[in-house]
Design a protein around this motif. Sequence first.
Motif, PDB file in Angstrom:
ATOM      1  N   ALA A  83       0.914  -1.364  -0.022  1.00  0.00           N
ATOM      2  CA  ALA A  83       0.081  -0.258   0.050  1.00  0.00           C
ATOM      3  C   ALA A  83       0.752   1.355  -0.024  1.00  0.00           C
ATOM      4  O   ALA A  83       0.799   2.188  -0.672  1.00  0.00           O
ATOM      5  N   ALA A  84       2.083   1.327   0.747  1.00  0.00           N
ATOM      6  CA  ALA A  84       2.660   2.447   0.873  1.00  0.00           C
ATOM      7  C   ALA A  84       3.317   2.689  -0.467  1.00  0.00           C
ATOM      8  O   ALA A  84       3.363   3.853  -0.944  1.00  0.00           O
ATOM      9  N   GLN A  85       3.710   1.542  -1.299  1.00  0.00           N
ATOM     10  CA  GLN A  85       4.389   1.969  -2.712  1.00  0.00           C
ATOM     11  C   GLN A  85       3.220   2.098  -3.675  1.00  0.00           C
ATOM     12  O   GLN A  85       3.455   2.891  -4.532  1.00  0.00           O
ATOM     13  N   GLY A  86       1.996   1.890  -3.386  1.00  0.00           N
ATOM     14  CA  GLY A  86       0.913   2.189  -4.328  1.00  0.00           C
ATOM     15  C   GLY A  86       0.631   3.776  -4.188  1.00  0.00           C
ATOM     16  O   GLY A  86       0.314   4.301  -5.039  1.00  0.00           O
ATOM     17  N   LYS A  87       0.678   4.218  -2.934  1.00  0.00           N
ATOM     18  CA  LYS A  87       0.721   5.549  -2.742  1.00  0.00           C
ATOM     19  C   LYS A  87       1.716   6.356  -3.395  1.00  0.00           C
ATOM     20  O   LYS A  87       1.419   7.537  -3.848  1.00  0.00           O
ATOM     21  N   VAL A  88       3.088   6.045  -3.518  1.00  0.00           N
ATOM     22  CA  VAL A  88       4.029   6.375  -4.021  1.00  0.00           C
ATOM     23  C   VAL A  88       3.794   6.527  -5.696  1.00  0.00           C
ATOM     24  O   VAL A  88       3.859   7.570  -6.192  1.00  0.00           O
ATOM     25  N   LEU A  89       3.251   5.554  -6.244  1.00  0.00           N
ATOM     26  CA  LEU A  89       3.115   5.291  -7.636  1.00  0.00           C
ATOM     27  C   LEU A  89       1.734   6.382  -7.883  1.00  0.00           C
ATOM     28  O   LEU A  89       1.943   6.981  -8.858  1.00  0.00           O
ATOM     29  N   LEU A  90       0.811   6.632  -7.127  1.00  0.00           N
ATOM     30  CA  LEU A  90      -0.185   7.429  -7.289  1.00  0.00           C
ATOM     31  C   LEU A  90       0.327   8.698  -7.435  1.00  0.00           C
ATOM     32  O   LEU A  90      -0.043   9.674  -8.281  1.00  0.00           O
ATOM     33  N   GLY A  91       1.194   9.292  -6.532  1.00  0.00           N
ATOM     34  CA  GLY A  91       1.808  10.555  -6.328  1.00  0.00           C
ATOM     35  C   GLY A  91       2.478  10.810  -7.597  1.00  0.00           C
ATOM     36  O   GLY A  91       2.796  12.127  -7.955  1.00  0.00           O
ATOM     37  N   MET A  92       3.064   9.753  -8.251  1.00  0.00           N
ATOM     38  CA  MET A  92       3.951  10.265  -9.439  1.00  0.00           C
ATOM     39  C   MET A  92       3.132  10.398 -10.730  1.00  0.00           C
ATOM     40  O   MET A  92       3.709  10.991 -11.413  1.00  0.00           O
ATOM     41  N   PHE A  93       1.890  10.524 -10.378  1.00  0.00           N
ATOM     42  CA  PHE A  93       0.980  11.176 -11.398  1.00  0.00           C
ATOM     43  C   PHE A  93       0.042  11.960 -11.160  1.00  0.00           C
ATOM     44  O   PHE A  93      -0.798  12.544 -11.556  1.00  0.00           O
ATOM     45  N   ALA A  94       0.794  12.898 -10.112  1.00  0.00           N
ATOM     46  CA  ALA A  94      -0.165  13.994  -9.489  1.00  0.00           C
ATOM     47  C   ALA A  94      -0.476  14.940 -10.571  1.00  0.00           C
ATOM     48  O   ALA A  94       0.315  15.153 -11.473  1.00  0.00           O
ATOM     49  N   SER A  95      -1.395  15.808 -10.472  1.00  0.00           N
ATOM     50  CA  SER A  95      -1.759  16.584 -11.500  1.00  0.00           C
ATOM     51  C   SER A  95      -2.588  17.839 -10.779  1.00  0.00           C
ATOM     52  O   SER A  95      -3.241  17.775  -9.873  1.00  0.00           O
ATOM     53  N   SER A  96      -2.673  18.891 -11.676  1.00  0.00           N
ATOM     54  CA  SER A  96      -3.684  20.020 -11.407  1.00  0.00           C
ATOM     55  C   SER A  96      -3.935  20.653 -12.797  1.00  0.00           C
ATOM     56  O   SER A  96      -3.059  21.442 -13.465  1.00  0.00           O
ATOM     57  N   HIS A  97      -5.210  20.202 -13.443  1.00  0.00           N
ATOM     58  CA  HIS A  97      -5.552  20.895 -14.434  1.00  0.00           C
ATOM     59  C   HIS A  97      -6.412  22.185 -14.485  1.00  0.00           C
ATOM     60  O   HIS A  97      -7.486  22.028 -14.493  1.00  0.00           O
ATOM     61  N   THR A  98      -5.620  23.021 -14.121  1.00  0.00           N
ATOM     62  CA  THR A  98      -6.264  24.373 -14.035  1.00  0.00           C
ATOM     63  C   THR A  98      -5.547  25.447 -15.050  1.00  0.00           C
ATOM     64  O   THR A  98      -4.590  24.980 -15.621  1.00  0.00           O
ATOM     65  N   GLN A  99      -5.977  26.698 -15.076  1.00  0.00           N
ATOM     66  CA  GLN A  99      -5.244  27.785 -15.994  1.00  0.00           C
ATOM     67  C   GLN A  99      -3.651  27.531 -15.677  1.00  0.00           C
ATOM     68  O   GLN A  99      -3.049  27.827 -16.648  1.00  0.00           O
ATOM     69  N   ASN A 100      -3.434  27.683 -14.676  1.00  0.00           N
ATOM     70  CA  ASN A 100      -1.708  27.502 -14.083  1.00  0.00           C
ATOM     71  C   ASN A 100      -1.743  25.942 -13.635  1.00  0.00           C
ATOM     72  O   ASN A 100      -1.961  25.893 -12.234  1.00  0.00           O
ATOM     73  N   GLY A 101      -1.396  25.121 -14.243  1.00  0.00           N
ATOM     74  CA  GLY A 101      -1.339  23.677 -13.707  1.00  0.00           C
ATOM     75  C   GLY A 101       0.069  22.936 -14.043  1.00  0.00           C
ATOM     76  O   GLY A 101       0.937  23.410 -14.488  1.00  0.00           O
ATOM     77  N   TYR A 102      -0.313  21.882 -13.608  1.00  0.00           N
ATOM     78  CA  TYR A 102       1.108  20.783 -14.089  1.00  0.00           C
ATOM     79  C   TYR A 102       0.336  19.380 -14.157  1.00  0.00           C
ATOM     80  O   TYR A 102      -0.744  19.155 -13.872  1.00  0.00           O
ATOM     81  N   GLN A 103       1.502  18.379 -14.729  1.00  0.00           N
ATOM     82  CA  GLN A 103       0.890  17.001 -14.782  1.00  0.00           C
ATOM     83  C   GLN A 103       2.291  16.378 -14.638  1.00  0.00           C
ATOM     84  O   GLN A 103       3.413  16.638 -15.342  1.00  0.00           O
ATOM     85  N   LYS A 104       2.505  15.484 -13.706  1.00  0.00           N
ATOM     86  CA  LYS A 104       3.495  14.494 -13.604  1.00  0.00           C
ATOM     87  C   LYS A 104       3.360  13.239 -14.397  1.00  0.00           C
ATOM     88  O   LYS A 104       2.267  12.898 -14.434  1.00  0.00           O
ATOM     89  N   ILE A 105       4.454  12.904 -14.904  1.00  0.00           N
ATOM     90  CA  ILE A 105       4.424  11.578 -15.679  1.00  0.00           C
ATOM     91  C   ILE A 105       5.564  10.669 -14.738  1.00  0.00           C
ATOM     92  O   ILE A 105       6.643  10.989 -15.144  1.00  0.00           O
ATOM     93  N   ALA A 106       5.067   9.662 -14.655  1.00  0.00           N
ATOM     94  CA  ALA A 106       6.030   8.827 -13.871  1.00  0.00           C
ATOM     95  C   ALA A 106       7.145   8.317 -14.682  1.00  0.00           C
ATOM     96  O   ALA A 106       7.088   7.900 -16.136  1.00  0.00           O
ATOM     97  N   ASN A 107       8.317   8.021 -13.993  1.00  0.00           N
ATOM     98  CA  ASN A 107       9.399   7.587 -14.587  1.00  0.00           C
ATOM     99  C   ASN A 107       9.865   6.256 -14.090  1.00  0.00           C
ATOM    100  O   ASN A 107      10.461   6.085 -13.083  1.00  0.00           O
TER     101      ASN A 107
END
Length: 140
Positions: free
Chosen positions: A41-65
Amino acid sequence: TSDATKVASANTVKTLQDNKLDKTALNNTLTSTSIEQALTAAQGKVLLGMFASSHTQNGYQKIANPLDPSKPLIIQWGKPGIINSGTTINFPIAFPNQVFIVIASDYQGNAAIGTSNWTLTNFQSRSAVIIAYNWFAVGS
């Protein structure tokens, strides 16, 4: 059956026992090549965090490596409004490692614009006039 009032047969219970997940067969690393182990579960949370995003006018998208989870590709964008040349623009999130490129474009079609002084947290606009523009940055 999904009926909680019915008793399971001995054969069903044995099948469930034989096929249950071995709790010792857990994997606590995202870079494992094992197909026999389940992710913790701990690594599942890390994996989820690797795809964090904020799809707003000033935003970002992480893409896992998958080769180096500490260095995701990060795409960021923004529309700061009308600003002067030399204005410092902050990224929505800091890049943890490096900035590859920052591009700006005048969305009113009036002037050329550039960027300079890139850091992990911001950049500066460069233009001969007060200008309204969008920007796009890529880093890790």
